[in-house]
Every structure is written in structure tokens, then in C-alpha cells.
Design a protein around this motif. Structure first.
Motif, PDB file in Angstrom:
ATOM      1  N   VAL A 103      -9.859  -8.651  -0.905  1.00 33.87           N
ATOM      2  CA  VAL A 103     -10.702  -9.268  -1.929  1.00 33.87           C
ATOM      3  C   VAL A 103     -11.895  -9.969  -1.283  1.00 33.87           C
ATOM      4  O   VAL A 103     -13.016  -9.941  -1.815  1.00 33.87           O
ATOM      5  CB  VAL A 103      -9.876 -10.270  -2.772  1.00 33.87           C
ATOM      6  CG1 VAL A 103     -10.770 -11.042  -3.738  1.00 33.87           C
ATOM      7  CG2 VAL A 103      -8.796  -9.530  -3.542  1.00 33.87           C
ATOM      8  N   LYS A 104     -11.667 -10.587  -0.127  1.00 36.73           N
ATOM      9  CA  LYS A 104     -12.777 -11.230   0.584  1.00 36.73           C
ATOM     10  C   LYS A 104     -13.820 -10.191   0.987  1.00 36.73           C
ATOM     11  O   LYS A 104     -15.031 -10.426   0.855  1.00 36.73           O
ATOM     12  CB  LYS A 104     -12.249 -11.964   1.825  1.00 36.73           C
ATOM     13  CG  LYS A 104     -13.328 -12.718   2.585  1.00 36.73           C
ATOM     14  CD  LYS A 104     -12.747 -13.519   3.738  1.00 36.73           C
ATOM     15  CE  LYS A 104     -12.254 -12.611   4.848  1.00 36.73           C
ATOM     16  NZ  LYS A 104     -11.823 -13.381   6.039  1.00 36.73           N
ATOM     17  N   GLN A 105     -13.370  -9.029   1.458  1.00 39.52           N
ATOM     18  CA  GLN A 105     -14.293  -7.949   1.811  1.00 39.52           C
ATOM     19  C   GLN A 105     -15.076  -7.480   0.586  1.00 39.52           C
ATOM     20  O   GLN A 105     -16.252  -7.134   0.679  1.00 39.52           O
ATOM     21  CB  GLN A 105     -13.515  -6.780   2.423  1.00 39.52           C
ATOM     22  CG  GLN A 105     -12.992  -7.036   3.827  1.00 39.52           C
ATOM     23  CD  GLN A 105     -14.115  -7.147   4.836  1.00 39.52           C
ATOM     24  OE1 GLN A 105     -15.059  -6.366   4.820  1.00 39.52           O
ATOM     25  NE2 GLN A 105     -14.017  -8.138   5.717  1.00 39.52           N
ATOM     26  N   PHE A 106     -14.413  -7.473  -0.561  1.00 43.62           N
ATOM     27  CA  PHE A 106     -15.083  -7.074  -1.807  1.00 43.62           C
ATOM     28  C   PHE A 106     -16.215  -8.036  -2.152  1.00 43.62           C
ATOM     29  O   PHE A 106     -17.322  -7.610  -2.505  1.00 43.62           O
ATOM     30  CB  PHE A 106     -14.056  -7.028  -2.943  1.00 43.62           C
ATOM     31  CG  PHE A 106     -14.667  -6.830  -4.306  1.00 43.62           C
ATOM     32  CD1 PHE A 106     -15.091  -5.573  -4.715  1.00 43.62           C
ATOM     33  CD2 PHE A 106     -14.826  -7.905  -5.172  1.00 43.62           C
ATOM     34  CE1 PHE A 106     -15.665  -5.384  -5.977  1.00 43.62           C
ATOM     35  CE2 PHE A 106     -15.397  -7.729  -6.428  1.00 43.62           C
ATOM     36  CZ  PHE A 106     -15.818  -6.467  -6.823  1.00 43.62           C
ATOM     37  N   TYR A 107     -15.942  -9.350  -2.039  1.00 44.71           N
ATOM     38  CA  TYR A 107     -16.959 -10.340  -2.376  1.00 44.71           C
ATOM     39  C   TYR A 107     -18.098 -10.367  -1.358  1.00 44.71           C
ATOM     40  O   TYR A 107     -19.232 -10.705  -1.708  1.00 44.71           O
ATOM     41  CB  TYR A 107     -16.334 -11.731  -2.485  1.00 44.71           C
ATOM     42  CG  TYR A 107     -15.580 -11.962  -3.774  1.00 44.71           C
ATOM     43  CD1 TYR A 107     -16.180 -11.703  -5.004  1.00 44.71           C
ATOM     44  CD2 TYR A 107     -14.276 -12.440  -3.767  1.00 44.71           C
ATOM     45  CE1 TYR A 107     -15.497 -11.915  -6.195  1.00 44.71           C
ATOM     46  CE2 TYR A 107     -13.587 -12.649  -4.952  1.00 44.71           C
ATOM     47  CZ  TYR A 107     -14.209 -12.384  -6.166  1.00 44.71           C
ATOM     48  OH  TYR A 107     -13.527 -12.580  -7.349  1.00 44.71           O
ATOM     49  N   THR A 108     -17.814 -10.039  -0.105  1.00 46.65           N
ATOM     50  CA  THR A 108     -18.859 -10.051   0.921  1.00 46.65           C
ATOM     51  C   THR A 108     -19.523  -8.691   1.080  1.00 46.65           C
ATOM     52  O   THR A 108     -20.370  -8.516   1.943  1.00 46.65           O
ATOM     53  CB  THR A 108     -18.271 -10.483   2.282  1.00 46.65           C
ATOM     54  OG1 THR A 108     -17.225  -9.576   2.655  1.00 46.65           O
ATOM     55  CG2 THR A 108     -17.707 -11.893   2.219  1.00 46.65           C
ATOM     56  N   LYS A 109     -19.065  -7.721   0.255  1.00 48.35           N
ATOM     57  CA  LYS A 109     -19.608  -6.357   0.306  1.00 48.35           C
ATOM     58  C   LYS A 109     -19.496  -5.740   1.700  1.00 48.35           C
ATOM     59  O   LYS A 109     -20.403  -5.052   2.179  1.00 48.35           O
ATOM     60  CB  LYS A 109     -21.057  -6.346  -0.164  1.00 48.35           C
ATOM     61  CG  LYS A 109     -21.233  -6.738  -1.629  1.00 48.35           C
ATOM     62  CD  LYS A 109     -22.681  -6.721  -2.041  1.00 48.35           C
ATOM     63  CE  LYS A 109     -22.817  -6.910  -3.554  1.00 48.35           C
ATOM     64  NZ  LYS A 109     -22.230  -8.178  -4.021  1.00 48.35           N
ATOM     65  N   ILE A 116     -18.374 -19.567   3.056  1.00 49.35           N
ATOM     66  CA  ILE A 116     -17.276 -20.376   2.519  1.00 49.35           C
ATOM     67  C   ILE A 116     -17.087 -20.070   1.037  1.00 49.35           C
ATOM     68  O   ILE A 116     -15.961 -19.996   0.535  1.00 49.35           O
ATOM     69  CB  ILE A 116     -17.566 -21.878   2.725  1.00 49.35           C
ATOM     70  CG1 ILE A 116     -17.540 -22.219   4.220  1.00 49.35           C
ATOM     71  CG2 ILE A 116     -16.536 -22.724   1.969  1.00 49.35           C
ATOM     72  CD1 ILE A 116     -17.813 -23.669   4.522  1.00 49.35           C
ATOM     73  N   GLY A 117     -18.199 -19.838   0.339  1.00 50.71           N
ATOM     74  CA  GLY A 117     -18.109 -19.520  -1.079  1.00 50.71           C
ATOM     75  C   GLY A 117     -17.330 -18.246  -1.341  1.00 50.71           C
ATOM     76  O   GLY A 117     -16.505 -18.180  -2.257  1.00 50.71           O
ATOM     77  N   SER A 118     -17.569 -17.215  -0.521  1.00 54.24           N
ATOM     78  CA  SER A 118     -16.853 -15.946  -0.673  1.00 54.24           C
ATOM     79  C   SER A 118     -15.372 -16.123  -0.397  1.00 54.24           C
ATOM     80  O   SER A 118     -14.523 -15.549  -1.080  1.00 54.24           O
ATOM     81  CB  SER A 118     -17.436 -14.901   0.278  1.00 54.24           C
ATOM     82  OG  SER A 118     -18.785 -14.618  -0.037  1.00 54.24           O
ATOM     83  N   ALA A 122     -12.331 -15.578  -3.002  1.00 54.06           N
ATOM     84  CA  ALA A 122     -11.216 -14.681  -2.685  1.00 54.06           C
ATOM     85  C   ALA A 122      -9.885 -15.410  -2.813  1.00 54.06           C
ATOM     86  O   ALA A 122      -8.920 -14.876  -3.380  1.00 54.06           O
ATOM     87  CB  ALA A 122     -11.374 -14.122  -1.272  1.00 54.06           C
ATOM     88  N   GLY A 123      -9.828 -16.644  -2.309  1.00 53.91           N
ATOM     89  CA  GLY A 123      -8.591 -17.411  -2.390  1.00 53.91           C
ATOM     90  C   GLY A 123      -8.194 -17.732  -3.815  1.00 53.91           C
ATOM     91  O   GLY A 123      -7.026 -17.589  -4.200  1.00 53.91           O
ATOM     92  N   SER A 124      -9.166 -18.160  -4.628  1.00 55.01           N
ATOM     93  CA  SER A 124      -8.853 -18.484  -6.018  1.00 55.01           C
ATOM     94  C   SER A 124      -8.517 -17.234  -6.829  1.00 55.01           C
ATOM     95  O   SER A 124      -7.648 -17.262  -7.699  1.00 55.01           O
ATOM     96  CB  SER A 124     -10.030 -19.227  -6.667  1.00 55.01           C
ATOM     97  OG  SER A 124     -11.207 -18.449  -6.624  1.00 55.01           O
ATOM     98  N   THR A 125      -9.172 -16.128  -6.501  1.00 57.07           N
ATOM     99  CA  THR A 125      -8.908 -14.874  -7.224  1.00 57.07           C
ATOM    100  C   THR A 125      -7.492 -14.376  -6.967  1.00 57.07           C
ATOM    101  O   THR A 125      -6.757 -14.064  -7.906  1.00 57.07           O
ATOM    102  CB  THR A 125      -9.911 -13.782  -6.813  1.00 57.07           C
ATOM    103  OG1 THR A 125     -11.231 -14.199  -7.162  1.00 57.07           O
ATOM    104  CG2 THR A 125      -9.600 -12.467  -7.515  1.00 57.07           C
ATOM    105  N   THR A 126      -7.110 -14.285  -5.692  1.00 52.88           N
ATOM    106  CA  THR A 126      -5.771 -13.777  -5.390  1.00 52.88           C
ATOM    107  C   THR A 126      -4.692 -14.762  -5.828  1.00 52.88           C
ATOM    108  O   THR A 126      -3.608 -14.352  -6.249  1.00 52.88           O
ATOM    109  CB  THR A 126      -5.617 -13.476  -3.891  1.00 52.88           C
ATOM    110  OG1 THR A 126      -5.922 -14.644  -3.118  1.00 52.88           O
ATOM    111  CG2 THR A 126      -6.539 -12.345  -3.462  1.00 52.88           C
TER     112      THR A 126
END
Length: 225
Positions: A103-109, A116-118, A122-126
Motif C-alpha cells: 500500500v505504501k508503494q501504491f501511495y508513493t507510485k 511521512i504522509g505516504s 499506508a498505515g491508516s489504510t491497512t
């Protein structure tokens, strides 16, 4: 893979997903009596609580609760709801931890440098997604832990029976009771745990105090460091 040694190949999303769930299940097997004691202490005092059917058993402290349950209900009572608990860990931890990197890779493309925002996203999403998936198992687990073995007044006879009974008597939504506060809680907890881990890991790598790639998943699976 060409150019990579076996130890250099990063784990796939599937390996992370299954590894995180399996590791969490092992941890749950060890700590489940403590979790059961916590639930009994939390619900003690309810005027119509199921625990009060055990001849008025009163719980004092973690150790006192465990000893009282063993004496009045038998050692197996400490593992009431274990099946649902393992189902919860396999679904909850797999999503919460195992999918964090993806998910972090998804947000950072796909960028190697995540802000830190990404990471917080990712942490809140998962964390939130894990609760949405695993909430029915959590509800059943807690119901079993609160249910006393003594007195013959058990409402649920098996894990499957508990799912069916709750859905039949309380509606399908009954399996998702408490989802909103649980989503909020776990989104915050996941951010605090995984993002803090991620940032500390990056700081250690930048300072050359350690080498290699250590995703949050590696903290749960031996041999991935």
C-alpha cells in the motif's frame, strides 16, 4: 532471479501476507489466556454480564482472574474463542502488516523515497482495512471469551454456531458491531507502530548502523533480515 542471490530477493506480497498472519497466530496462541483475562476484567460489573453466572466469581488482577477461571471453569476456559482468535489474526495481521509495504508503494507510485504522509496514509489504510475484514472474527472471539463455561448456560456451542446465531438474532450487521471505534483505534495504532518502525529503520540505514532491506513485515518473520 538473475543477479540476485536467494537471500537478496525481496519477499513477495503473498509471502508477506501469509507470513504476517502466521506469525500473529503463533503469538496469539501464547498470549491468548492473557487476552481472555483482559476481557473478563473489562466486562466484570455488567449487571447482566455472562460472567456473573459462574457462582458470582469475582476477578482481581490478571493472575487472580486466570486462577479463578481455572478453578471454576477449568483450564480450557482460558482458550475460549481461540478458533475465532486465530481466524482474526490470520485475516487482521495479514492485512495490517503484510500489505503495508504494498500500500505504501501504491501511495508513493513506486518511488523508493516515501514521505511521512505516504507512510501515515499506508498505515491508516491497512489498519482500517484490516478491521473491516476481521471485525466478525473479533466479535465472535470476544463473545466466547466473555461466555462462562460453568453453569451450563452457554449461548454459543461452536465458532460456526456463534457466527450463525449472531447473524440470525442480531442481523448480519451484528457481526460488525463496534467497527467504527475499532477502525479509528487500529488506524492510529497501525500508524504509530509501523510508521515509527519504518522511520527508525530508515534512520539506521542512513547512518550505516545496519544494512539490507528490512520491511515492517520482517519484524514478524525470522530470516527476512
Amino acid at each position: 532471479m538473475v543477479g540476485f542471490k536467494a537471500t537478496d530477493v525481496p519477499p513477495t506480497a503473498t509471502v508477506k501476507f501469509l507470513g504476517a498472519g502466521t506469525a500473529a497466530c503463533i503469538a496469539d496462541l501464547i498470549t491468548f489466556p492473557l487476552d481472555t483475562a483482559k476481557v473478563r476484567l473489562q466486562i466484570q460489573g455488567e449487571s447482566q454480564g455472562l460472567v456473573r453466572t459462574t457462582a458470582g466469581a469475582q476477578y482481581r488482577g490478571v493472575l487472580g482472574t486466570i486462577l479463578t477461571m481455572v478453578r471454576t471453569e477449568g483450564p480450557r476456559s482460558l482458550y475460549n474463542g481461540l478458533v475465532a482468535g486465530l481466524q482474526r489474526q490470520m485475516s487482521f495481521a495479514s492485512v495490517r502488516i503484510g500489505l503495508y509495504d504494498s500500500v505504501k508503494q501504491f501511495y508513493t507510485k513506486g518511488s523508493e523515497h516515501a514521505s511521512i504522509g505516504s507512510r501515515l496514509l499506508a498505515g491508516s489504510t491497512t489498519g482500517a482495512l484490516a478491521v473491516a475484514v476481521a471485525q466478525p472474527t473479533d466479535v465472535v472471539k470476544v463473545r466466547f471469551q466473555a461466555q462462562a463455561r460453568a453453569g451450563g448456560g452457554q449461548r454459543y456451542q461452536s465458532t460456526i454456531n456463534a457466527y450463525k446465531t449472531i447473524a440470525r438474532e442480531e442481523g448480519f450487521g451484528g457481526l460488525w458491531k463496534g467497527t467504527s471505534p475499532n477502525v479509528a483505534r487500529n488506524a492510529i495504532v497501525n500508524c504509530a507502530e509501523l510508521v515509527t518502525y519504518d522511520l527508525i529503520k530508515d534512520a539506521l540505514l542512513t547512518a550505516n548502523l545496519m544494512t539490507g532491506s528490512c520491511p515492517p513485515f520482517s519484524a514478524w518473520v525470522p530470516g527476512t533480515w
